[in-house]
Motif scaffolding. Sequence first.
Motif, PDB file in Angstrom:
ATOM      1  N   ASP A 126       0.830  -1.208   0.000  1.00  0.00           N
ATOM      2  CA  ASP A 126       0.000   0.000   0.000  1.00  0.00           C
ATOM      3  C   ASP A 126       0.864   1.258   0.000  1.00  0.00           C
ATOM      4  O   ASP A 126       0.577   2.214  -0.729  1.00  0.00           O
ATOM      5  CB  ASP A 126      -0.925  -0.013   1.220  1.00  0.00           C
ATOM      6  N   HIS A 127       1.915   1.270   0.779  1.00  0.00           N
ATOM      7  CA  HIS A 127       2.777   2.465   0.861  1.00  0.00           C
ATOM      8  C   HIS A 127       3.401   2.774  -0.490  1.00  0.00           C
ATOM      9  O   HIS A 127       3.346   3.920  -0.967  1.00  0.00           O
ATOM     10  CB  HIS A 127       3.864   2.248   1.907  1.00  0.00           C
ATOM     11  N   ASN A 128       4.006   1.772  -1.116  1.00  0.00           N
ATOM     12  CA  ASN A 128       4.672   2.005  -2.397  1.00  0.00           C
ATOM     13  C   ASN A 128       3.676   2.302  -3.517  1.00  0.00           C
ATOM     14  O   ASN A 128       3.968   3.095  -4.412  1.00  0.00           O
ATOM     15  CB  ASN A 128       5.535   0.799  -2.765  1.00  0.00           C
ATOM     16  N   ARG A 129       2.504   1.680  -3.454  1.00  0.00           N
ATOM     17  CA  ARG A 129       1.480   1.956  -4.471  1.00  0.00           C
ATOM     18  C   ARG A 129       1.024   3.407  -4.386  1.00  0.00           C
ATOM     19  O   ARG A 129       0.904   4.095  -5.415  1.00  0.00           O
ATOM     20  CB  ARG A 129       0.285   1.008  -4.266  1.00  0.00           C
ATOM     21  N   ARG A 130       0.787   3.897  -3.191  1.00  0.00           N
ATOM     22  CA  ARG A 130       0.396   5.303  -3.037  1.00  0.00           C
ATOM     23  C   ARG A 130       1.509   6.239  -3.519  1.00  0.00           C
ATOM     24  O   ARG A 130       1.232   7.250  -4.174  1.00  0.00           O
ATOM     25  CB  ARG A 130       0.054   5.595  -1.569  1.00  0.00           C
ATOM     26  N   ALA A 131       2.748   5.896  -3.183  1.00  0.00           N
ATOM     27  CA  ALA A 131       3.866   6.717  -3.637  1.00  0.00           C
ATOM     28  C   ALA A 131       3.946   6.730  -5.156  1.00  0.00           C
ATOM     29  O   ALA A 131       4.246   7.768  -5.765  1.00  0.00           O
ATOM     30  CB  ALA A 131       5.171   6.198  -3.041  1.00  0.00           C
ATOM     31  N   LEU A 132       3.685   5.593  -5.787  1.00  0.00           N
ATOM     32  CA  LEU A 132       3.732   5.526  -7.239  1.00  0.00           C
ATOM     33  C   LEU A 132       2.628   6.374  -7.864  1.00  0.00           C
ATOM     34  O   LEU A 132       2.858   7.081  -8.851  1.00  0.00           O
ATOM     35  CB  LEU A 132       3.604   4.074  -7.702  1.00  0.00           C
ATOM     36  N   VAL A 133       1.427   6.334  -7.309  1.00  0.00           N
ATOM     37  CA  VAL A 133       0.315   7.119  -7.853  1.00  0.00           C
ATOM     38  C   VAL A 133       0.646   8.607  -7.820  1.00  0.00           C
ATOM     39  O   VAL A 133       0.475   9.329  -8.810  1.00  0.00           O
ATOM     40  CB  VAL A 133      -0.989   6.840  -7.072  1.00  0.00           C
TER      41      VAL A 133
END
Length: 250
Positions: free
Chosen positions: A36-43
Amino acid sequence: MPADRPDHRPATDHTAAILAVKSLADAKSRLTGWDDHNRRALVTAMLADTIAAIRAAGCPHVWVVSPDPVVLREAADSGATGIAETLTGTGDGLNLAMAEGIGAARRRLPELRRVLLVQADLPAATGKQILEALVAAAPHRQALVADVRGDGTAMLVRDAHIGTPTRFGPDSAALHRRDGATELDPGRARWPGLRRDVDTAEDLVAAAALGVGVRTARVLCDGPDPDIPGTAECSPTACHRGRGYVMIDR
Protein backbone atom coordinates in the motif's frame (compact mmCIF):
# COMPACT_ATOMS: atom_id res chain seq x y z
CA MET A 1 -12.54 13.72 -40.74
CA PRO A 2 -11.54 17.09 -42.22
CA ALA A 3 -10.43 19.91 -40.00
CA ASP A 4 -13.31 22.12 -38.94
CA ARG A 5 -11.36 25.34 -38.33
CA PRO A 6 -8.28 27.03 -39.79
CA ASP A 7 -4.98 25.54 -38.69
CA HIS A 8 -3.16 27.46 -35.97
CA ARG A 9 -0.79 26.96 -33.08
CA PRO A 10 -2.53 26.15 -29.80
CA ALA A 11 -2.91 29.09 -27.43
CA THR A 12 -1.63 27.15 -24.43
CA ASP A 13 -1.82 30.19 -22.15
CA HIS A 14 -5.61 30.05 -22.69
CA THR A 15 -5.78 26.28 -22.13
CA ALA A 16 -6.59 24.55 -18.85
CA ALA A 17 -5.39 21.00 -18.34
CA ILE A 18 -7.58 18.92 -16.03
CA LEU A 19 -6.71 15.65 -14.34
CA ALA A 20 -8.74 13.54 -11.93
CA VAL A 21 -7.34 11.20 -9.28
CA LYS A 22 -9.19 8.80 -7.02
CA SER A 23 -8.65 8.56 -3.30
CA LEU A 24 -5.28 6.91 -2.75
CA ALA A 25 -7.04 4.15 -0.80
CA ASP A 26 -8.74 3.07 -4.03
CA ALA A 27 -6.26 4.06 -6.73
CA LYS A 28 -4.43 1.45 -8.84
CA SER A 29 -5.97 -1.57 -7.15
CA ARG A 30 -4.89 -3.71 -10.14
CA LEU A 31 -1.22 -2.96 -9.56
CA THR A 32 -0.12 -6.29 -8.11
CA GLY A 33 3.17 -6.80 -6.30
CA TRP A 34 3.16 -3.36 -4.65
CA ASP A 35 2.32 -2.81 -1.00
CA ASP A 36 0.00 0.00 0.00
CA HIS A 37 2.78 2.46 0.86
CA ASN A 38 4.67 2.00 -2.40
CA ARG A 39 1.48 1.96 -4.47
CA ARG A 40 0.40 5.30 -3.04
CA ALA A 41 3.87 6.72 -3.64
CA LEU A 42 3.73 5.53 -7.24
CA VAL A 43 0.31 7.12 -7.85
CA THR A 44 1.46 10.53 -6.60
CA ALA A 45 4.77 10.23 -8.47
CA MET A 46 3.02 9.49 -11.77
CA LEU A 47 0.72 12.44 -11.15
CA ALA A 48 3.69 14.74 -10.52
CA ASP A 49 5.45 13.58 -13.69
CA THR A 50 2.28 13.97 -15.77
CA ILE A 51 1.85 17.52 -14.46
CA ALA A 52 5.51 18.25 -15.25
CA ALA A 53 5.01 17.08 -18.84
CA ILE A 54 1.89 19.24 -19.26
CA ARG A 55 3.70 22.29 -17.92
CA ALA A 56 6.68 21.55 -20.17
CA ALA A 57 4.24 21.68 -23.09
CA GLY A 58 3.55 25.31 -22.19
CA CYS A 59 0.28 24.93 -20.29
CA PRO A 60 0.49 27.07 -17.14
CA HIS A 61 -3.02 26.23 -15.91
CA VAL A 62 -3.22 22.68 -14.54
CA TRP A 63 -6.09 21.56 -12.32
CA VAL A 64 -6.27 18.32 -10.34
CA VAL A 65 -9.63 17.11 -9.01
CA SER A 66 -9.53 14.60 -6.17
CA PRO A 67 -11.29 13.78 -2.89
CA ASP A 68 -7.92 12.97 -1.33
CA PRO A 69 -6.09 15.76 0.54
CA VAL A 70 -2.72 14.06 -0.02
CA VAL A 71 -3.30 14.16 -3.79
CA LEU A 72 -4.33 17.81 -3.59
CA ARG A 73 -1.14 18.67 -1.67
CA GLU A 74 0.93 16.82 -4.25
CA ALA A 75 -0.83 18.76 -7.01
CA ALA A 76 -0.01 22.06 -5.30
CA ASP A 77 3.62 21.04 -4.75
CA SER A 78 3.82 20.22 -8.49
CA GLY A 79 2.54 23.63 -9.54
CA ALA A 80 -1.09 22.66 -10.18
CA THR A 81 -4.31 23.89 -8.62
CA GLY A 82 -6.11 21.31 -6.47
CA ILE A 83 -9.89 21.07 -6.49
CA ALA A 84 -11.60 19.09 -3.74
CA GLU A 85 -13.98 16.68 -5.44
CA THR A 86 -17.53 17.01 -4.11
CA LEU A 87 -19.42 14.46 -6.23
CA THR A 88 -17.43 11.37 -5.28
CA GLY A 89 -19.50 8.24 -4.76
CA THR A 90 -22.47 9.58 -6.73
CA GLY A 91 -22.00 7.61 -9.97
CA ASP A 92 -19.55 7.98 -12.84
CA GLY A 93 -16.74 9.33 -10.70
CA LEU A 94 -14.05 10.09 -13.28
CA ASN A 95 -16.34 11.98 -15.66
CA LEU A 96 -18.05 13.82 -12.82
CA ALA A 97 -14.62 14.88 -11.55
CA MET A 98 -13.68 16.08 -15.03
CA ALA A 99 -16.91 18.08 -15.14
CA GLU A 100 -16.05 19.69 -11.79
CA GLY A 101 -12.63 20.63 -13.13
CA ILE A 102 -14.05 22.10 -16.33
CA GLY A 103 -16.58 24.11 -14.35
CA ALA A 104 -13.94 25.48 -12.01
CA ALA A 105 -11.67 26.42 -14.90
CA ARG A 106 -14.49 28.24 -16.69
CA ARG A 107 -15.34 30.22 -13.56
CA ARG A 108 -11.80 31.17 -12.66
CA LEU A 109 -10.31 31.73 -16.11
CA PRO A 110 -12.53 34.10 -18.11
CA GLU A 111 -10.05 33.96 -21.02
CA LEU A 112 -10.29 30.16 -21.22
CA ARG A 113 -10.53 28.83 -24.78
CA ARG A 114 -9.58 25.15 -24.59
CA VAL A 115 -9.61 22.35 -22.05
CA LEU A 116 -7.12 19.53 -22.08
CA LEU A 117 -8.43 16.46 -20.25
CA VAL A 118 -5.59 14.13 -19.41
CA GLN A 119 -5.21 10.83 -17.62
CA ALA A 120 -3.14 11.29 -14.47
CA ASP A 121 -1.03 8.15 -14.87
CA LEU A 122 1.18 8.95 -17.86
CA PRO A 123 4.72 8.85 -16.39
CA ALA A 124 6.34 8.33 -19.81
CA ALA A 125 4.65 11.34 -21.44
CA THR A 126 6.86 14.29 -22.36
CA GLY A 127 6.16 17.94 -22.93
CA LYS A 128 7.21 17.55 -26.57
CA GLN A 129 4.65 14.80 -27.16
CA ILE A 130 1.85 16.74 -25.49
CA LEU A 131 2.68 19.91 -27.40
CA GLU A 132 2.76 18.00 -30.71
CA ALA A 133 -0.65 16.51 -29.91
CA LEU A 134 -2.01 19.97 -29.04
CA VAL A 135 -0.74 21.31 -32.35
CA ALA A 136 -2.41 18.43 -34.18
CA ALA A 137 -5.64 19.07 -32.25
CA ALA A 138 -5.70 22.82 -32.92
CA PRO A 139 -7.80 22.67 -36.13
CA HIS A 140 -10.56 20.68 -34.40
CA ARG A 141 -13.27 21.62 -31.93
CA GLN A 142 -12.68 18.25 -30.25
CA ALA A 143 -9.83 15.79 -30.67
CA LEU A 144 -8.53 12.76 -28.82
CA VAL A 145 -5.40 10.70 -28.45
CA ALA A 146 -6.30 7.05 -27.84
CA ASP A 147 -4.36 4.95 -25.38
CA VAL A 148 -1.88 2.30 -26.45
CA ARG A 149 -4.64 -0.31 -26.75
CA GLY A 150 -6.77 1.95 -28.92
CA ASP A 151 -10.03 1.71 -26.98
CA GLY A 152 -9.34 4.16 -24.16
CA THR A 153 -8.65 7.90 -24.21
CA ALA A 154 -5.30 9.19 -22.96
CA MET A 155 -6.04 12.84 -23.79
CA LEU A 156 -9.10 14.74 -24.95
CA VAL A 157 -8.85 18.35 -26.19
CA ARG A 158 -12.01 20.45 -26.56
CA ASP A 159 -13.22 23.99 -26.94
CA ALA A 160 -13.98 25.19 -23.44
CA HIS A 161 -17.65 25.97 -24.12
CA ILE A 162 -18.57 22.43 -25.20
CA GLY A 163 -21.01 21.01 -22.69
CA THR A 164 -21.11 17.35 -23.74
CA PRO A 165 -20.03 15.14 -20.83
CA THR A 166 -16.70 13.38 -21.19
CA ARG A 167 -16.82 9.60 -21.71
CA PHE A 168 -13.72 8.34 -19.93
CA GLY A 169 -14.02 4.68 -19.03
CA PRO A 170 -14.58 1.51 -21.08
CA ASP A 171 -14.57 2.12 -24.86
CA SER A 172 -14.10 5.84 -24.30
CA ALA A 173 -12.29 6.40 -27.61
CA ALA A 174 -15.31 5.16 -29.57
CA LEU A 175 -17.69 7.15 -27.37
CA HIS A 176 -15.68 10.35 -27.76
CA ARG A 177 -15.55 9.82 -31.54
CA ARG A 178 -19.31 9.35 -31.52
CA ASP A 179 -19.61 12.73 -29.77
CA GLY A 180 -17.68 14.36 -32.60
CA ALA A 181 -14.06 14.16 -31.48
CA THR A 182 -11.46 13.63 -34.20
CA GLU A 183 -8.98 10.89 -33.38
CA LEU A 184 -5.41 12.09 -33.82
CA ASP A 185 -3.01 9.56 -35.33
CA PRO A 186 -5.50 6.66 -35.41
CA GLY A 187 -2.69 4.30 -36.45
CA ARG A 188 -1.08 5.00 -33.06
CA ALA A 189 2.38 5.52 -34.56
CA ARG A 190 3.19 8.69 -32.60
CA TRP A 191 3.45 9.76 -28.95
CA PRO A 192 4.06 6.38 -27.28
CA GLY A 193 4.64 7.88 -23.85
CA LEU A 194 1.45 9.92 -24.00
CA ARG A 195 -0.51 6.78 -24.83
CA ARG A 196 1.00 4.62 -22.09
CA ASP A 197 -1.24 4.83 -19.05
CA VAL A 198 -0.42 2.58 -16.10
CA ASP A 199 -2.99 0.33 -14.48
CA THR A 200 -1.12 -2.95 -14.07
CA ALA A 201 2.41 -4.17 -13.36
CA GLU A 202 2.75 -5.00 -17.05
CA ASP A 203 1.84 -1.42 -17.95
CA LEU A 204 4.48 -0.15 -15.54
CA VAL A 205 7.16 -2.34 -17.13
CA ALA A 206 6.20 -0.97 -20.56
CA ALA A 207 6.29 2.63 -19.30
CA ALA A 208 9.71 2.10 -17.71
CA ALA A 209 10.99 0.72 -20.99
CA LEU A 210 9.99 4.00 -22.70
CA GLY A 211 11.55 6.13 -19.97
CA VAL A 212 9.67 7.79 -17.14
CA GLY A 213 9.76 11.07 -15.29
CA VAL A 214 12.07 11.88 -12.40
CA ARG A 215 9.55 11.21 -9.63
CA THR A 216 8.37 7.87 -11.02
CA ALA A 217 11.96 6.78 -11.63
CA ARG A 218 12.74 7.50 -7.99
CA VAL A 219 9.86 5.30 -6.83
CA LEU A 220 10.92 2.54 -9.21
CA CYS A 221 14.43 2.73 -7.78
CA ASP A 222 13.00 2.14 -4.31
CA GLY A 223 10.09 -0.10 -5.39
CA PRO A 224 9.46 -3.75 -4.71
CA ASP A 225 9.25 -5.21 -8.22
CA PRO A 226 12.51 -6.70 -9.55
CA ASP A 227 10.84 -7.50 -12.89
CA ILE A 228 10.70 -3.81 -13.85
CA PRO A 229 13.75 -3.08 -16.02
CA GLY A 230 16.57 -1.52 -14.03
CA THR A 231 14.99 -1.55 -10.59
CA ALA A 232 17.10 -4.40 -9.24
CA GLU A 233 20.34 -2.45 -9.75
CA CYS A 234 18.98 1.08 -9.63
CA SER A 235 20.90 3.69 -7.67
CA PRO A 236 21.10 7.49 -7.64
CA THR A 237 23.62 7.22 -10.49
CA ALA A 238 21.89 4.41 -12.40
CA CYS A 239 19.25 6.70 -13.84
CA HIS A 240 20.35 9.11 -16.52
CA ARG A 241 18.51 12.32 -17.24
CA GLY A 242 17.39 13.58 -20.63
CA ARG A 243 15.24 16.62 -21.41
CA GLY A 244 13.89 16.70 -17.88
CA TYR A 245 12.98 13.02 -17.87
CA VAL A 246 14.69 9.92 -16.60
CA MET A 247 15.27 6.63 -18.38
CA ILE A 248 15.79 3.62 -16.14
CA ASP A 249 18.97 1.76 -17.12
CA ARG A 250 18.17 -1.81 -18.17
